[in-house]
Write a protein that holds these residues in place. Sequence first.
Motif, PDB file in Angstrom:
ATOM      1  N   THR A   8       0.928  -1.254   0.041  1.00  0.00           N
ATOM      2  CA  THR A   8       0.075  -0.065   0.059  1.00  0.00           C
ATOM      3  C   THR A   8       0.700   1.075   0.014  1.00  0.00           C
ATOM      4  OG1 THR A   8       0.066   0.332   2.321  1.00  0.00           O
ATOM      5  CG2 THR A   8      -1.749  -1.054   1.478  1.00  0.00           C
ATOM      6  N   GLY A   9       2.072   1.073   0.409  1.00  0.00           N
ATOM      7  CA  GLY A   9       2.894   2.373   0.589  1.00  0.00           C
ATOM      8  C   GLY A   9       2.694   3.130   1.706  1.00  0.00           C
ATOM      9  N   GLN A  10       2.124   2.590   2.631  1.00  0.00           N
ATOM     10  CA  GLN A  10       1.701   3.697   3.773  1.00  0.00           C
ATOM     11  C   GLN A  10       3.094   3.625   4.485  1.00  0.00           C
ATOM     12  OE1 GLN A  10      -1.747   1.283   5.104  1.00  0.00           O
ATOM     13  NE2 GLN A  10      -2.407   3.402   6.120  1.00  0.00           N
ATOM     14  N   HIS A  11       3.065   5.050   5.109  1.00  0.00           N
ATOM     15  CA  HIS A  11       4.286   5.125   5.952  1.00  0.00           C
ATOM     16  C   HIS A  11       3.936   5.568   7.117  1.00  0.00           C
ATOM     17  CE1 HIS A  11       8.115   5.981   3.741  1.00  0.00           C
ATOM     18  NE2 HIS A  11       7.351   6.011   2.843  1.00  0.00           N
ATOM     19  N   LEU A  12       4.659   5.161   8.309  1.00  0.00           N
ATOM     20  CA  LEU A  12       4.362   5.430   9.571  1.00  0.00           C
ATOM     21  C   LEU A  12       5.744   5.602  10.307  1.00  0.00           C
ATOM     22  CD1 LEU A  12       2.291   5.754  11.845  1.00  0.00           C
ATOM     23  CD2 LEU A  12       2.838   3.133  12.313  1.00  0.00           C
ATOM     24  N   ALA A  13       5.846   6.520  11.010  1.00  0.00           N
ATOM     25  CA  ALA A  13       7.014   6.793  12.059  1.00  0.00           C
ATOM     26  C   ALA A  13       6.577   6.665  13.368  1.00  0.00           C
ATOM     27  CB  ALA A  13       7.370   8.423  11.890  1.00  0.00           C
ATOM     28  N   MET A  14       7.472   6.163  13.921  1.00  0.00           N
ATOM     29  CA  MET A  14       7.224   5.615  15.353  1.00  0.00           C
ATOM     30  C   MET A  14       7.889   6.493  16.579  1.00  0.00           C
ATOM     31  SD  MET A  14       6.027   1.488  15.266  1.00  0.00           S
ATOM     32  CE  MET A  14       5.692   1.573  16.807  1.00  0.00           C
ATOM     33  N   THR A  15       7.281   6.477  17.659  1.00  0.00           N
ATOM     34  CA  THR A  15       8.091   7.262  18.772  1.00  0.00           C
ATOM     35  C   THR A  15       8.100   6.005  19.923  1.00  0.00           C
ATOM     36  OG1 THR A  15       6.214   8.309  19.798  1.00  0.00           O
ATOM     37  CG2 THR A  15       7.576   9.607  18.020  1.00  0.00           C
ATOM     38  N   PRO A  16       9.125   6.103  20.815  1.00  0.00           N
ATOM     39  CA  PRO A  16       9.059   5.107  21.789  1.00  0.00           C
ATOM     40  C   PRO A  16       8.024   4.833  22.713  1.00  0.00           C
ATOM     41  CG  PRO A  16      11.051   6.437  21.781  1.00  0.00           C
ATOM     42  CD  PRO A  16      10.217   7.247  20.933  1.00  0.00           C
ATOM     43  N   GLY A  17       7.793   3.681  22.828  1.00  0.00           N
ATOM     44  CA  GLY A  17       6.716   3.059  23.796  1.00  0.00           C
ATOM     45  C   GLY A  17       5.376   2.835  23.077  1.00  0.00           C
ATOM     46  N   GLN A  18       5.529   3.012  21.851  1.00  0.00           N
ATOM     47  CA  GLN A  18       4.396   3.061  20.917  1.00  0.00           C
ATOM     48  C   GLN A  18       4.219   1.537  20.268  1.00  0.00           C
ATOM     49  OE1 GLN A  18       4.256   5.862  17.652  1.00  0.00           O
ATOM     50  NE2 GLN A  18       2.578   6.921  18.866  1.00  0.00           N
ATOM     51  N   LEU A  19       3.139   0.881  20.313  1.00  0.00           N
ATOM     52  CA  LEU A  19       3.019  -0.396  19.603  1.00  0.00           C
ATOM     53  C   LEU A  19       1.998  -0.112  18.447  1.00  0.00           C
ATOM     54  CD1 LEU A  19       2.852  -3.442  19.557  1.00  0.00           C
ATOM     55  CD2 LEU A  19       0.839  -3.373  20.914  1.00  0.00           C
ATOM     56  N   ALA A  20       2.701  -0.569  17.137  1.00  0.00           N
ATOM     57  CA  ALA A  20       1.741  -0.535  15.795  1.00  0.00           C
ATOM     58  C   ALA A  20       1.451  -1.862  15.552  1.00  0.00           C
ATOM     59  CB  ALA A  20       2.608   0.080  15.204  1.00  0.00           C
ATOM     60  N   VAL A  21       0.289  -2.053  15.160  1.00  0.00           N
ATOM     61  CA  VAL A  21      -0.196  -3.347  14.629  1.00  0.00           C
ATOM     62  C   VAL A  21      -0.626  -3.021  13.381  1.00  0.00           C
ATOM     63  CG1 VAL A  21      -1.826  -5.159  14.816  1.00  0.00           C
ATOM     64  CG2 VAL A  21      -0.729  -4.253  16.971  1.00  0.00           C
ATOM     65  N   PHE A  22      -0.245  -3.767  12.238  1.00  0.00           N
ATOM     66  CA  PHE A  22      -0.654  -3.438  11.018  1.00  0.00           C
ATOM     67  C   PHE A  22      -1.529  -4.615  10.443  1.00  0.00           C
ATOM     68  CE2 PHE A  22      -0.875  -1.810   6.733  1.00  0.00           C
ATOM     69  CZ  PHE A  22      -0.732  -3.028   5.931  1.00  0.00           C
TER      70      PHE A  22
END
Lengths: 194, 300
Positions: free
Chosen positions: B191-205
């Motif tokens: 999909t080409g989606q971008h995501l920048a994360m910062t500490p302490g985050q949980l990202a679920v794709f």
Amino acid sequence: MTTSQERKLIKELKEGSQEAFTELYSFYAPKVISFCLRWTKNQTISDDITQETFLRLWNSHSQIRQTDSIKSLLFTIASRSLINEFHKTVNSPIFEQYISHLDDLSTSGTFDPLEYSNFVSSLNKFIDTMPESRSAIVRLSKFEGYSNKEIAEILRLKEQTIKNQLSLALKQLREFIKNSTTILIFLFITQIVF
Amino acid sequence: MKKVIKRYLNNSIKPEDIEQLRSLSDEDVAEYMRRDWENSLPVAVPMKSESLWKKVFLRTAIIIIPLLIVSTIIFWNRSNTLANQDVVVTTGPNGERASVTLPDGSTVELNSNSRLSYSPQGFLGDSRDLTLDGEGFFSVVKKEGKRFVVHSVLVDVEVTGTSFDLLTRSKENCASIYLESGEVEILANGTGQHLAMTPGQLAVFDAQSRNFVISNDDKPNNIAAWRIGECSFVNRPLSEVAKTLSSNYGILVSCSSQELNNIPFTGTLPTDNLQEAISILTISLSLKSNIQESYVTLSK
């Protein structure tokens, strides 16, 4: 690499084959470098020890026994220098600060440890930006471990001047931190403040 | 004493350890080094290290160098195929883990049922690339100008910081990334989606909805708890616990009926002993279990 492949290479190495040496080098050098890195925490020194080790291996190639294991041989050659470097690292005052850096990081919850050489070079870069006399004082105090009194004698300044300079350096470090994303210097500060 | 050495090697030593380290004799150090050397993981393939190679031979007698040039050419032509192979590390089920040190000093702790691969040659270039199927905890050494990218089926994670946990299984339809510190940027493949994360985050794709869901995890006990051999749950639905166990042990753990899915479970389960994990679960929730070779069913 299988043992029989290695035996073949050892045989060729004993006879002076640079090809065999090259293959052994390609296979073992990364392992030796990582190993040195684990024990000395210093990339440059690890590279140096590795080069020196393989050089000595090459220079004594005719004395290698067919039954030797290259793995053990490399260790035997490298161990003397490695032990010396280990002692050097562990005894250096900068390493002590690096430990406090790691310790403070783990208690504060974030864990973003810089590799030791990066820690040292970041520190050095910043100190170089200070005026000469102040950077000299910081180095004598933090890198060489001299007391304020001793530094006063060496630089022929008053002890109070030394204290003032160190606390000024502390303030500068704080400013530096505000503008930089590196956490490490902050912990250097906590070290300066005793 | 041995613990101090382990902590030193893992960069987790305490200030109180320094005295002990400094008091070690040459013989002690030599012994610990020898043992560590014997136990170190072998590098599976030859690595082309051009700059070091040149340094070694510049130091030797000039006579050797002309001969060297000729044999070097022969060598590269012959072993080109070997040098292009990837290093692959795989772990089996039942809590089997592996610790991998990469050529740049970064480390990866690989969880069970996972596969990590990279090209040692590639690591010397501008971009450090790895491919992961499973779960790994990455501690990345910062190198100016050199990217560090972990590729997986669903997402690519580019590291600009240092430590994160990436869970991605090709059989499941989602990938999760927990960022412990530093910064990472994730690219969703397709999909080409971008995501920048910062500490302490949980990202679920989620591959089905093609969306990222971010949460700022308060107490991420479960994430990366596998690193110490266990899995903690606080009020998690049984279906989630079953899913985690399935991933870890490589067999299907499921509930026999829908009503069981939402039963909350709080507790800690081992990641290396399936029988014990199931037993703890069934006892605390008053359930029965049917354990077969390739699946486990939980029922009332």
